[in-house]
Write a protein that holds these residues in place. Sequence first.
Motif, PDB file in Angstrom:
ATOM      1  N   PHE A 182      31.499  35.571  29.031  1.00 18.65           N
ATOM      2  CA  PHE A 182      30.248  36.329  28.996  1.00 18.65           C
ATOM      3  C   PHE A 182      29.790  36.741  30.391  1.00 18.65           C
ATOM      4  O   PHE A 182      29.164  37.788  30.557  1.00 18.65           O
ATOM      5  CB  PHE A 182      29.168  35.528  28.269  1.00 18.65           C
ATOM      6  CG  PHE A 182      29.317  35.573  26.782  1.00 18.65           C
ATOM      7  CD1 PHE A 182      28.809  36.629  26.047  1.00 18.65           C
ATOM      8  CD2 PHE A 182      29.997  34.568  26.112  1.00 18.65           C
ATOM      9  CE1 PHE A 182      28.967  36.690  24.669  1.00 18.65           C
ATOM     10  CE2 PHE A 182      30.159  34.609  24.738  1.00 18.65           C
ATOM     11  CZ  PHE A 182      29.644  35.679  24.010  1.00 18.65           C
ATOM     12  N   GLY A 183      30.112  35.929  31.397  1.00 19.97           N
ATOM     13  CA  GLY A 183      29.843  36.361  32.764  1.00 19.97           C
ATOM     14  C   GLY A 183      30.645  37.600  33.106  1.00 19.97           C
ATOM     15  O   GLY A 183      30.125  38.553  33.696  1.00 19.97           O
ATOM     16  N   GLY A 184      31.924  37.603  32.713  1.00 24.11           N
ATOM     17  CA  GLY A 184      32.774  38.775  32.959  1.00 24.11           C
ATOM     18  C   GLY A 184      32.287  40.001  32.217  1.00 24.11           C
ATOM     19  O   GLY A 184      32.294  41.111  32.762  1.00 24.11           O
ATOM     20  N   ILE A 185      31.843  39.809  30.965  1.00 25.20           N
ATOM     21  CA  ILE A 185      31.343  40.940  30.178  1.00 25.20           C
ATOM     22  C   ILE A 185      30.107  41.546  30.834  1.00 25.20           C
ATOM     23  O   ILE A 185      29.990  42.771  30.963  1.00 25.20           O
ATOM     24  CB  ILE A 185      31.026  40.497  28.737  1.00 25.20           C
ATOM     25  CG1 ILE A 185      32.327  40.211  27.975  1.00 25.20           C
ATOM     26  CG2 ILE A 185      30.209  41.567  28.003  1.00 25.20           C
ATOM     27  CD1 ILE A 185      32.123  39.597  26.617  1.00 25.20           C
ATOM     28  N   MET A 186      29.193  40.700  31.290  1.00 23.51           N
ATOM     29  CA  MET A 186      27.966  41.212  31.916  1.00 23.51           C
ATOM     30  C   MET A 186      28.272  41.925  33.229  1.00 23.51           C
ATOM     31  O   MET A 186      27.753  43.012  33.501  1.00 23.51           O
ATOM     32  CB  MET A 186      26.977  40.073  32.147  1.00 23.51           C
ATOM     33  CG  MET A 186      26.360  39.529  30.875  1.00 23.51           C
ATOM     34  SD  MET A 186      25.011  38.372  31.172  1.00 23.51           S
ATOM     35  CE  MET A 186      23.734  39.507  31.733  1.00 23.51           C
ATOM     36  N   VAL A 187      29.118  41.321  34.042  1.00 23.81           N
ATOM     37  CA  VAL A 187      29.482  41.949  35.319  1.00 23.81           C
ATOM     38  C   VAL A 187      30.224  43.263  35.075  1.00 23.81           C
ATOM     39  O   VAL A 187      29.978  44.268  35.745  1.00 23.81           O
ATOM     40  CB  VAL A 187      30.331  40.983  36.169  1.00 23.81           C
ATOM     41  CG1 VAL A 187      30.879  41.696  37.405  1.00 23.81           C
ATOM     42  CG2 VAL A 187      29.498  39.772  36.592  1.00 23.81           C
ATOM     43  N   GLY A 188      31.143  43.263  34.099  1.00 24.49           N
ATOM     44  CA  GLY A 188      31.885  44.482  33.780  1.00 24.49           C
ATOM     45  C   GLY A 188      30.984  45.577  33.261  1.00 24.49           C
ATOM     46  O   GLY A 188      31.133  46.751  33.623  1.00 24.49           O
ATOM     47  N   PHE A 189      30.013  45.214  32.408  1.00 23.07           N
ATOM     48  CA  PHE A 189      29.073  46.200  31.878  1.00 23.07           C
ATOM     49  C   PHE A 189      28.238  46.787  33.003  1.00 23.07           C
ATOM     50  O   PHE A 189      28.018  48.009  33.074  1.00 23.07           O
ATOM     51  CB  PHE A 189      28.173  45.550  30.821  1.00 23.07           C
ATOM     52  CG  PHE A 189      27.617  46.517  29.829  1.00 23.07           C
ATOM     53  CD1 PHE A 189      28.201  46.666  28.577  1.00 23.07           C
ATOM     54  CD2 PHE A 189      26.519  47.303  30.144  1.00 23.07           C
ATOM     55  CE1 PHE A 189      27.693  47.579  27.656  1.00 23.07           C
ATOM     56  CE2 PHE A 189      26.009  48.212  29.228  1.00 23.07           C
ATOM     57  CZ  PHE A 189      26.592  48.350  27.988  1.00 23.07           C
ATOM     58  N   GLY A 190      27.764  45.922  33.900  1.00 23.12           N
ATOM     59  CA  GLY A 190      26.962  46.403  35.022  1.00 23.12           C
ATOM     60  C   GLY A 190      27.758  47.293  35.958  1.00 23.12           C
ATOM     61  O   GLY A 190      27.291  48.367  36.369  1.00 23.12           O
ATOM     62  N   SER A 191      28.982  46.886  36.276  1.00 27.29           N
ATOM     63  CA  SER A 191      29.838  47.696  37.144  1.00 27.29           C
ATOM     64  C   SER A 191      30.186  49.025  36.486  1.00 27.29           C
ATOM     65  O   SER A 191      30.209  50.070  37.147  1.00 27.29           O
ATOM     66  CB  SER A 191      31.128  46.934  37.481  1.00 27.29           C
ATOM     67  OG  SER A 191      30.849  45.743  38.184  1.00 27.29           O
ATOM     68  N   GLY A 192      30.464  48.985  35.173  1.00 26.10           N
ATOM     69  CA  GLY A 192      30.781  50.211  34.451  1.00 26.10           C
ATOM     70  C   GLY A 192      29.631  51.200  34.455  1.00 26.10           C
ATOM     71  O   GLY A 192      29.833  52.408  34.599  1.00 26.10           O
TER      72      GLY A 192
END
Length: 279
Positions: free
Chosen positions: A111-121
Motif C-alpha cells: 500500500f505504500g508503493g501504491i500510494m507513492v506510485g499514484f502520487g508520482s503518476g
Amino acid sequence: MNPHSFRYLYTVPMMTVGAFLIAAGFNLFLIPHQLLSGGVSGISMMIGYITGGNIAWLYFILNVPLLLWGWFAIGRRFIMWSIYAVIASTLLLEFIPIIKIADDIVLGAVFGGIMVGFGSGLTLRYGGSSGGFDIIASIITRKRDLPIGMIIFILNGAVIALLVAFTKNWDSALYSLLSIFSAGKVVDLIHVRHIKLTAFIVTTKTDELLAKLLSHPRGITIIKTRGAYSSADRDMLMTVRTKYELAELSKIVTTIDPRAFINIVETVGVIGDFTKPKD
C-alpha cells in the motif's frame, strides 16, 4: 479566462494531491517499517535510517542536482512543476506524522508503493514529476519510447542492490523491492503516454478535420473508402496517438463531424517515427 490561468486551476491541486500521496505513502507505510521507496527518496531514507538525519530535507537536497540537470535537458515548464512537487512533498513529509498504519510489513510495502506510485503518476500526468529518478526516466523516455514506470523500477533496483551490499538484510531489500514494483505498476496505469492507439476515422469532413488535427505533431494518412451498404465514397483518416491524447482527439472529431465513425485499436508497436514529418 486566460487558458494558462485555467490550466493552473487544476494543475496546482493535482500536483498537491500527488505530493500528499507520496508523503503519506512514506510516513504512514514505508518509513515506519524502515522500507525504501527507491531512487533519490530511497537513498534519503537509507541515509536517514543510518544517521538519524531528517529524511524530508535529505530528499529535498538530493533532488536539487537532478532538478538542475532536468532544467537543461527537459525544459523549464516540466522542471518548474517538478520543483513545486518536490517542495510540496518535502513540506508534507514534515507535516504528516510518522505513524504505522499497517502492522503487517507486506501490507505496508504494497500500500505504500501504491500510494507513492499514484502520487508520482499524478505529477507526471499533469506535466511535472516528483523529482528523483522520475526526472531521469523522463529524460530517457524523450529519447526512447519506453514505459516510464519500468524505467523507474530498473533504476530503483540499483538502489536496492546498494541496500543489500551495505546492510546484508535481504528481507528488508525484498520488501522494499515489492513496494517499488507496486509503485512502478501504478505509475504506468496513470501515466499512459507510452501506450499507443491507432484511430481510424471515417468522415465526410476531411478538410475541416485535417485543418485542426494537423496542428498536432502526429502524422495522418488518408485512405479512400467506399461504404458496402451505401456505396458512398468516404475518406478514412488513420493516425497513431498515445492513450493520453485519445480524449482530445475524440473531442475534436466529434465536434467537427458528429456523424464520423471512429474505430480505435490498441497498437502493439510502432516502427519508425510516428510524429508528423517536418517540412
